[in-house]
Design a protein around this motif. Structure first.
Motif, PDB file in Angstrom:
ATOM      1  N   SER A   1       0.661  -1.223   0.110  1.00  0.00           N
ATOM      2  CA  SER A   1       0.163  -0.037  -0.002  1.00  0.00           C
ATOM      3  C   SER A   1       0.931   1.289  -0.114  1.00  0.00           C
ATOM      4  O   SER A   1       0.968   2.219   1.021  1.00  0.00           O
ATOM      5  CB  SER A   1      -1.048   0.093   1.186  1.00  0.00           C
ATOM      6  N   LEU A   2       1.727   1.264  -1.107  1.00  0.00           N
ATOM      7  CA  LEU A   2       2.571   2.529  -1.065  1.00  0.00           C
ATOM      8  C   LEU A   2       2.034   3.595  -2.234  1.00  0.00           C
ATOM      9  O   LEU A   2       1.286   3.356  -2.930  1.00  0.00           O
ATOM     10  CB  LEU A   2       3.956   1.979  -1.799  1.00  0.00           C
ATOM     11  N   ARG A   3       2.526   4.848  -1.860  1.00  0.00           N
ATOM     12  CA  ARG A   3       2.080   5.918  -2.581  1.00  0.00           C
ATOM     13  C   ARG A   3       2.679   6.192  -3.819  1.00  0.00           C
ATOM     14  O   ARG A   3       4.081   6.077  -3.802  1.00  0.00           O
ATOM     15  CB  ARG A   3       1.902   7.185  -1.948  1.00  0.00           C
ATOM     16  N   PRO A   4       2.192   6.307  -5.037  1.00  0.00           N
ATOM     17  CA  PRO A   4       2.777   6.287  -6.254  1.00  0.00           C
ATOM     18  C   PRO A   4       3.481   7.672  -6.222  1.00  0.00           C
ATOM     19  O   PRO A   4       3.041   8.657  -5.726  1.00  0.00           O
ATOM     20  CB  PRO A   4       1.803   5.994  -7.325  1.00  0.00           C
TER      21      PRO A   4
ATOM     22  N   VAL B   1       6.582   4.766  -7.359  1.00  0.00           N
ATOM     23  CA  VAL B   1       7.088   3.927  -6.627  1.00  0.00           C
ATOM     24  C   VAL B   1       8.320   3.160  -7.490  1.00  0.00           C
ATOM     25  O   VAL B   1       8.577   3.050  -8.640  1.00  0.00           O
ATOM     26  CB  VAL B   1       6.384   2.518  -6.472  1.00  0.00           C
TER      27      VAL B   1
ATOM     28  N   ARG C   1      10.878   8.837  -1.264  1.00  0.00           N
ATOM     29  CA  ARG C   1      10.163   7.976  -2.285  1.00  0.00           C
ATOM     30  C   ARG C   1       9.658   6.658  -1.967  1.00  0.00           C
ATOM     31  O   ARG C   1      10.367   6.012  -1.003  1.00  0.00           O
ATOM     32  CB  ARG C   1      11.276   7.817  -3.254  1.00  0.00           C
ATOM     33  N   SER C   2       8.697   6.184  -2.529  1.00  0.00           N
ATOM     34  CA  SER C   2       8.042   4.970  -2.140  1.00  0.00           C
ATOM     35  C   SER C   2       8.941   3.847  -2.808  1.00  0.00           C
ATOM     36  O   SER C   2       9.368   3.866  -3.728  1.00  0.00           O
ATOM     37  CB  SER C   2       6.561   4.787  -2.654  1.00  0.00           C
TER      38      SER C   2
ATOM     39  N   ASP D   1       8.060   4.221   6.766  1.00  0.00           N
ATOM     40  CA  ASP D   1       6.821   4.334   6.372  1.00  0.00           C
ATOM     41  C   ASP D   1       6.635   4.106   4.907  1.00  0.00           C
ATOM     42  O   ASP D   1       5.685   3.851   4.351  1.00  0.00           O
ATOM     43  CB  ASP D   1       6.130   5.625   6.887  1.00  0.00           C
ATOM     44  N   ASN D   2       7.699   4.824   4.344  1.00  0.00           N
ATOM     45  CA  ASN D   2       7.714   4.561   2.856  1.00  0.00           C
ATOM     46  C   ASN D   2       8.394   3.642   2.154  1.00  0.00           C
ATOM     47  O   ASN D   2       8.824   3.356   0.997  1.00  0.00           O
ATOM     48  CB  ASN D   2       8.213   5.967   2.259  1.00  0.00           C
TER      49      ASN D   2
ATOM     50  N   CYS E   1       8.403  -0.833   1.656  1.00  0.00           N
ATOM     51  CA  CYS E   1       7.667  -2.073   1.808  1.00  0.00           C
ATOM     52  C   CYS E   1       8.332  -3.386   1.481  1.00  0.00           C
ATOM     53  O   CYS E   1       8.866  -3.406   0.276  1.00  0.00           O
ATOM     54  CB  CYS E   1       6.308  -2.036   1.338  1.00  0.00           C
TER      55      CYS E   1
END
Length: 405
Positions: A229-232, A234, A258-259, A282-283, A285
């Protein structure tokens, strides 16, 4: 009678393929560097594509009954018959040998036992053995099944990577030279490795790794993975995270906010604190290992594919698989300047080595629109380096050696 029943039962447990000389005539035996059950890499790809051209026997690396205690993922290979049909035109053999197969003093025993397995398997299948392709630098098995052409597949700089692989550099170097000396043909998977064998007086054929183009053709329609559930936009890396990885580059990308998506296994011994801190951001995964069939979904989430490898002897003598797979998915690529990357000779792969320039490069690529035309250009380039083409090149090299003989 009792002895014959015992023999029949033993043979049934060992093999589930009936002899069929017409079906298996012209067989190519591929002694692979990786088990067929492991993460899908060059060995499985080339075997599948070669099997579209000729019958193939895929041979797992030798293992003992104690191997699953250290590598539980290997247990499945011991669960069924040693010789079985993996796919149409593709058989598989798992040689079981004594414990410690590659230890000093045991390599010769392992080679002898494995040679017996090869003779028995090819006799069971029937037909002429056209070629034996060995990716084993430590086990001399040429001549085990009466093959017409002996091919050493030099996949990596094993001497340069001996420490990473848990091998003794001097021993593996001596063993590899003995294996290569018995080969009719050397196929190198990397320009540096090809140059090494050329300097040794051989005439290797350069056939680099390829891409499974079909697997990524429908990447934009691939199912989205539920664990990300990363913000683009990516940036992502697919591969093993270990001593080959330049962790500074990944940290620099994450430092920009950056994700960052990381897909693949991580070595517990490799920078556990630093990697632990990175994946807790947080950014960032980290998904852990994923099967090859699931990778298109993860690449669908990525805008920039990363090849963050250190400049080391082993990396210089390797060919990063994911470079072409990112392009096959139509993604931008940021990589370090390894010889294999530069050999591709394309502006579709952007190169930087130090952390700050690498992060700058990722930022620039992430900001560029992924137009249909640009995606098509990347995919077209990858198609020129497909595994199907690599298999055709390998088959042609074997055929040329047959003619020369």
């Amino acid at each position: 009678m009792a002895a014959r029943i015992h023999r029949d039962l033993r043979d049934t447990a060992w093999a589930v393929i009936a002899a069929d000389p017409r079906r298996w005539n012209g067989l190519v035996v591929l002694c692979a560097a990786n088990s067929f059950d492991s993460i899908k890499v060059a060995d499985q790809h080339i075997a599948e594509q070669l099997s579209a051209l000729m019958p193939v026997l895929y041979v797992d690396p030798p293992l003992s009954r104690l191997t699953p205690a250290r590598n539980p993922e290997m247990a499945a290979a011991l669960a069924g018959p040693r010789l079985r049909l993996q796919a149409p035109n593709l058989a598989r053999l798992t040689p079981v040998v004594a414990p410690g197969p590659s230890r000093r003093g045991m390599a010769a025993v392992t080679a002898a036992l494995t040679g017996r397995h090869l003779r028995r398997a090819t006799a069971r299948l029937g037909g002429r053995v056209r070629a034996l392709i060995s990716a084993w630098p430590q086990y001399p098995v040429f001549g085990s099944c009466g093959e017409q052409v002996r091919v050493y597949w030099a996949q990596d700089d094993f001497v340069g990577g001996a420490a990473l692989l848990g091998l003794n550099a001097r021993q593996v170097g001596m063993r590899e030279r003995r294996v290569a000396a018995a080969a009719d043909l050397i196929i190198a998977a990397n320009p540096v490795v090809a140059g090494t064998w050329r300097d040794r007086g051989r005439d290797p054929v350069l056939i680099p790794y390829g891409a499974d183009v079909a697997a990524y053709a429908g990447v934009e329609q691939a199912p989205l993975p539920p664990d990300v559930s990363l913000r683009p936009p990516v940036a992502g890396f697919v591969g093993q995270i270990n001593e080959r990885t330049d962790l500074r580059l990944l940290e620099a990308v994450a430092d920009r906010g950056r994700s960052l998506l990381l897909v693949g296994p991580a070595s517990p011994a490799f920078e556990p604190r630093r990697f632990g801190a990175l994946r807790q951001r947080d950014n960032v995964c980290w998904t852990g290992p994923k099967p090859f069939e699931a990778l298109p979904g993860y690449l669908r989430l990525m805008d920039v594919g990363l090849v963050p490898y250190r400049d080391s002897p082993f990396n210089r003598g390797s060919f990063p698989l994911k470079t072409l797979e990112y392009l096959a998915a139509g993604r931008a690529v940021a990589a370090t300047g390894l010889p294999a990357i530069r050999w591709l000779d394309t502006d579709l792969v952007a190169v930087a080595t130090a952390p700050r320039p690498f992060a700058d490069l990722v930022d620039r690529l992430a900001g560029e629109p992924r137009t249909p035309a640009l995606m098509a250009r990347r995919q077209e380039f990858a198609a020129g380096h497909s595994w199907a083409r690599r298999a055709a090149d390998m088959a042609a090299a074997i055929a040329a050696r047959e003619v020369a003989a």
